[in-house]
Design a protein around this motif. Structure first.
Motif, PDB file in Angstrom:
ATOM      1  N   ILE A  97      38.214  45.905  35.618  1.00  0.00           N
ATOM      2  CA  ILE A  97      38.086  44.972  34.499  1.00  0.00           C
ATOM      3  C   ILE A  97      38.861  45.476  33.285  1.00  0.00           C
ATOM      4  O   ILE A  97      39.573  44.711  32.622  1.00  0.00           O
ATOM      5  N   LEU A  98      38.735  46.762  33.004  1.00  0.00           N
ATOM      6  CA  LEU A  98      39.480  47.335  31.880  1.00  0.00           C
ATOM      7  C   LEU A  98      40.986  47.210  32.098  1.00  0.00           C
ATOM      8  O   LEU A  98      41.735  46.930  31.150  1.00  0.00           O
ATOM      9  N   ASN A  99      41.445  47.395  33.324  1.00  0.00           N
ATOM     10  CA  ASN A  99      42.870  47.241  33.608  1.00  0.00           C
ATOM     11  C   ASN A  99      43.323  45.801  33.403  1.00  0.00           C
ATOM     12  O   ASN A  99      44.433  45.546  32.933  1.00  0.00           O
ATOM     13  N   ILE A 100      42.470  44.826  33.739  1.00  0.00           N
ATOM     14  CA  ILE A 100      42.806  43.411  33.495  1.00  0.00           C
ATOM     15  C   ILE A 100      42.916  43.166  31.995  1.00  0.00           C
ATOM     16  O   ILE A 100      43.843  42.506  31.521  1.00  0.00           O
ATOM     17  N   ILE A 101      41.961  43.693  31.230  1.00  0.00           N
ATOM     18  CA  ILE A 101      41.982  43.538  29.772  1.00  0.00           C
ATOM     19  C   ILE A 101      43.258  44.147  29.192  1.00  0.00           C
ATOM     20  O   ILE A 101      43.934  43.537  28.358  1.00  0.00           O
ATOM     21  N   ILE A 102      43.588  45.338  29.657  1.00  0.00           N
ATOM     22  CA  ILE A 102      44.800  46.012  29.171  1.00  0.00           C
ATOM     23  C   ILE A 102      46.032  45.182  29.501  1.00  0.00           C
ATOM     24  O   ILE A 102      46.921  45.010  28.661  1.00  0.00           O
ATOM     25  N   SER A 103      46.078  44.638  30.740  1.00  0.00           N
ATOM     26  CA  SER A 103      47.220  43.804  31.124  1.00  0.00           C
ATOM     27  C   SER A 103      47.349  42.577  30.225  1.00  0.00           C
ATOM     28  O   SER A 103      48.447  42.209  29.811  1.00  0.00           O
ATOM     29  N   GLU A 104      46.202  41.952  29.933  1.00  0.00           N
ATOM     30  CA  GLU A 104      46.226  40.780  29.062  1.00  0.00           C
ATOM     31  C   GLU A 104      46.704  41.151  27.662  1.00  0.00           C
ATOM     32  O   GLU A 104      47.457  40.404  27.038  1.00  0.00           O
ATOM     33  N   LEU A 105      46.265  42.279  27.166  1.00  0.00           N
ATOM     34  CA  LEU A 105      46.676  42.713  25.836  1.00  0.00           C
ATOM     35  C   LEU A 105      48.148  43.102  25.791  1.00  0.00           C
ATOM     36  O   LEU A 105      48.785  43.036  24.748  1.00  0.00           O
ATOM     37  N   GLN A 106      48.665  43.516  26.946  1.00  0.00           N
ATOM     38  CA  GLN A 106      50.058  43.963  26.995  1.00  0.00           C
ATOM     39  C   GLN A 106      51.059  42.817  26.985  1.00  0.00           C
ATOM     40  O   GLN A 106      52.241  43.062  26.805  1.00  0.00           O
ATOM     41  N   ILE A 111      50.852  48.266  24.714  1.00  0.00           N
ATOM     42  CA  ILE A 111      49.670  48.972  24.198  1.00  0.00           C
ATOM     43  C   ILE A 111      49.465  50.289  24.934  1.00  0.00           C
ATOM     44  O   ILE A 111      49.158  51.302  24.356  1.00  0.00           O
ATOM     45  N   ILE A 112      49.652  50.265  26.249  1.00  0.00           N
ATOM     46  CA  ILE A 112      49.428  51.460  27.055  1.00  0.00           C
ATOM     47  C   ILE A 112      50.482  51.511  28.155  1.00  0.00           C
ATOM     48  O   ILE A 112      50.895  50.479  28.675  1.00  0.00           O
ATOM     49  N   ASP A 113      50.931  52.691  28.473  1.00  0.00           N
ATOM     50  CA  ASP A 113      51.918  52.875  29.520  1.00  0.00           C
ATOM     51  C   ASP A 113      51.305  52.498  30.876  1.00  0.00           C
ATOM     52  O   ASP A 113      50.151  52.810  31.143  1.00  0.00           O
ATOM     53  N   GLU A 114      52.075  51.847  31.730  1.00  0.00           N
ATOM     54  CA  GLU A 114      51.606  51.405  33.048  1.00  0.00           C
ATOM     55  C   GLU A 114      51.057  52.575  33.862  1.00  0.00           C
ATOM     56  O   GLU A 114      50.130  52.417  34.645  1.00  0.00           O
ATOM     57  N   LYS A 115      51.601  53.763  33.678  1.00  0.00           N
ATOM     58  CA  LYS A 115      51.163  54.934  34.434  1.00  0.00           C
ATOM     59  C   LYS A 115      49.762  55.391  34.026  1.00  0.00           C
ATOM     60  O   LYS A 115      49.141  56.175  34.709  1.00  0.00           O
ATOM     61  N   GLU A 116      49.266  54.922  32.897  1.00  0.00           N
ATOM     62  CA  GLU A 116      47.970  55.355  32.398  1.00  0.00           C
ATOM     63  C   GLU A 116      46.826  54.421  32.806  1.00  0.00           C
ATOM     64  O   GLU A 116      45.724  54.553  32.298  1.00  0.00           O
ATOM     65  N   LYS A 117      47.087  53.503  33.730  1.00  0.00           N
ATOM     66  CA  LYS A 117      46.017  52.608  34.174  1.00  0.00           C
ATOM     67  C   LYS A 117      44.870  53.419  34.768  1.00  0.00           C
ATOM     68  O   LYS A 117      45.077  54.454  35.389  1.00  0.00           O
ATOM     69  N   LEU A 118      43.661  52.921  34.579  1.00  0.00           N
ATOM     70  CA  LEU A 118      42.481  53.581  35.123  1.00  0.00           C
ATOM     71  C   LEU A 118      42.449  53.445  36.639  1.00  0.00           C
ATOM     72  O   LEU A 118      42.893  52.444  37.192  1.00  0.00           O
ATOM     73  N   LYS A 119      41.921  54.448  37.305  1.00  0.00           N
ATOM     74  CA  LYS A 119      41.790  54.424  38.763  1.00  0.00           C
ATOM     75  C   LYS A 119      40.674  53.466  39.140  1.00  0.00           C
ATOM     76  O   LYS A 119      39.542  53.623  38.710  1.00  0.00           O
ATOM     77  N   GLU A 120      40.985  52.466  39.947  1.00  0.00           N
ATOM     78  CA  GLU A 120      40.019  51.439  40.309  1.00  0.00           C
ATOM     79  C   GLU A 120      39.291  51.739  41.608  1.00  0.00           C
ATOM     80  O   GLU A 120      38.184  51.296  41.825  1.00  0.00           O
ATOM     81  N   LEU A 121      39.912  52.491  42.502  1.00  0.00           N
ATOM     82  CA  LEU A 121      39.314  52.749  43.804  1.00  0.00           C
ATOM     83  C   LEU A 121      38.553  54.070  43.756  1.00  0.00           C
ATOM     84  O   LEU A 121      39.044  55.109  44.153  1.00  0.00           O
ATOM     85  N   LEU A 122      37.341  54.031  43.210  1.00  0.00           N
ATOM     86  CA  LEU A 122      36.515  55.223  43.060  1.00  0.00           C
ATOM     87  C   LEU A 122      35.383  55.268  44.073  1.00  0.00           C
ATOM     88  O   LEU A 122      35.046  56.318  44.602  1.00  0.00           O
ATOM     89  N   GLY A 123      34.762  54.155  44.303  1.00  0.00           N
ATOM     90  CA  GLY A 123      33.586  54.105  45.161  1.00  0.00           C
ATOM     91  C   GLY A 123      33.862  53.383  46.456  1.00  0.00           C
ATOM     92  O   GLY A 123      35.000  53.134  46.825  1.00  0.00           O
ATOM     93  N   HIS A 124      32.790  53.073  47.154  1.00  0.00           N
ATOM     94  CA  HIS A 124      32.890  52.457  48.467  1.00  0.00           C
ATOM     95  C   HIS A 124      31.984  51.242  48.559  1.00  0.00           C
ATOM     96  O   HIS A 124      30.944  51.181  47.916  1.00  0.00           O
ATOM     97  N   THR A 125      32.392  50.311  49.394  1.00  0.00           N
ATOM     98  CA  THR A 125      31.494  49.216  49.747  1.00  0.00           C
ATOM     99  C   THR A 125      30.445  49.789  50.705  1.00  0.00           C
ATOM    100  O   THR A 125      30.681  50.834  51.330  1.00  0.00           O
ATOM    101  N   PRO A 126      29.305  49.118  50.844  1.00  0.00           N
ATOM    102  CA  PRO A 126      28.303  49.620  51.787  1.00  0.00           C
ATOM    103  C   PRO A 126      28.851  49.789  53.207  1.00  0.00           C
ATOM    104  O   PRO A 126      28.515  50.748  53.888  1.00  0.00           O
ATOM    105  N   ILE A 127      29.726  48.896  53.662  1.00  0.00           N
ATOM    106  CA  ILE A 127      30.273  49.001  55.010  1.00  0.00           C
ATOM    107  C   ILE A 127      31.162  50.238  55.138  1.00  0.00           C
ATOM    108  O   ILE A 127      31.182  50.897  56.187  1.00  0.00           O
ATOM    109  N   GLU A 128      31.894  50.586  54.085  1.00  0.00           N
ATOM    110  CA  GLU A 128      32.713  51.796  54.116  1.00  0.00           C
ATOM    111  C   GLU A 128      31.838  53.041  54.213  1.00  0.00           C
ATOM    112  O   GLU A 128      32.165  53.991  54.928  1.00  0.00           O
TER     113      GLU A 128
END
Length: 143
Positions: A97-106, A111-128
């Motif tokens: 969500i924060l990355n979407i907000i940053i993209s919209e603001l950009q 506002i922020i370098d593309e390389k500084e995007k937050l890592k989105e794949l941190l957790g797992h779905t229950p099936i994973e």
């Protein structure tokens, strides 16, 4: 030596298989080799779940499912898997969500370098998490 200790080796093998499967799955789904998947968090199957369930299963095979060591390991595994599917997954959703907000603001403004995007794949779905746990149960039986 630690590598001769089956309570280290077997879970490490389960972790390695899970991480390798992530690379293969990424390659099949996106037709792209992503070496980062060997060490990155998140994705199918959960290497965290595979690791802790391989430890638990190895202990259970050697000492029995009613052993205090197995019980401690299983409780530890439940905490790790809950964190993988709960807390870290929620943090990943927030990052997305924060990355979407940053993209919209950009739009028009840097506002922020593309390389500084937050890592989105941190957790797992229950099936994973379940897939990783099953892998962790199977590997000790094979080794």
């Amino acid at each position: 030596m630690i590598f001769n200790n089956r309570y280290f080796f077997v879970p490490a093998v389960a972790w390695f298989i899970a991480q390798t499967l992530k690379v293969i799955i990424e390659l099949l789904l996106n037709r792209e080799f992503n070496a980062y998947r060997f060490v990155g968090a998140g994705g199918m199957p959960s290497s965290h779940s595979a690791l802790v369930m391989a430890l638990t299963t190895t202990l259970a095979l050697d000492f029995g499912w009613d052993s205090p060591l197995t019980a401690i390991s299983f409780i530890f595994a439940l905490v790790v898997m809950y964190d993988a599917a709960g807390v870290r997954r929620a943090a990943g959703k927030q990052a997305k969500i924060l990355n979407i907000i940053i993209s919209e603001l950009q739009q028009g403004n840097k506002i922020i370098d593309e390389k500084e995007k937050l890592k989105e794949l941190l957790g797992h779905t229950p099936i994973e998490v379940v897939a990783g746990a099953l892998l962790g149960v199977i590997v000790p039986y094979l080794i």
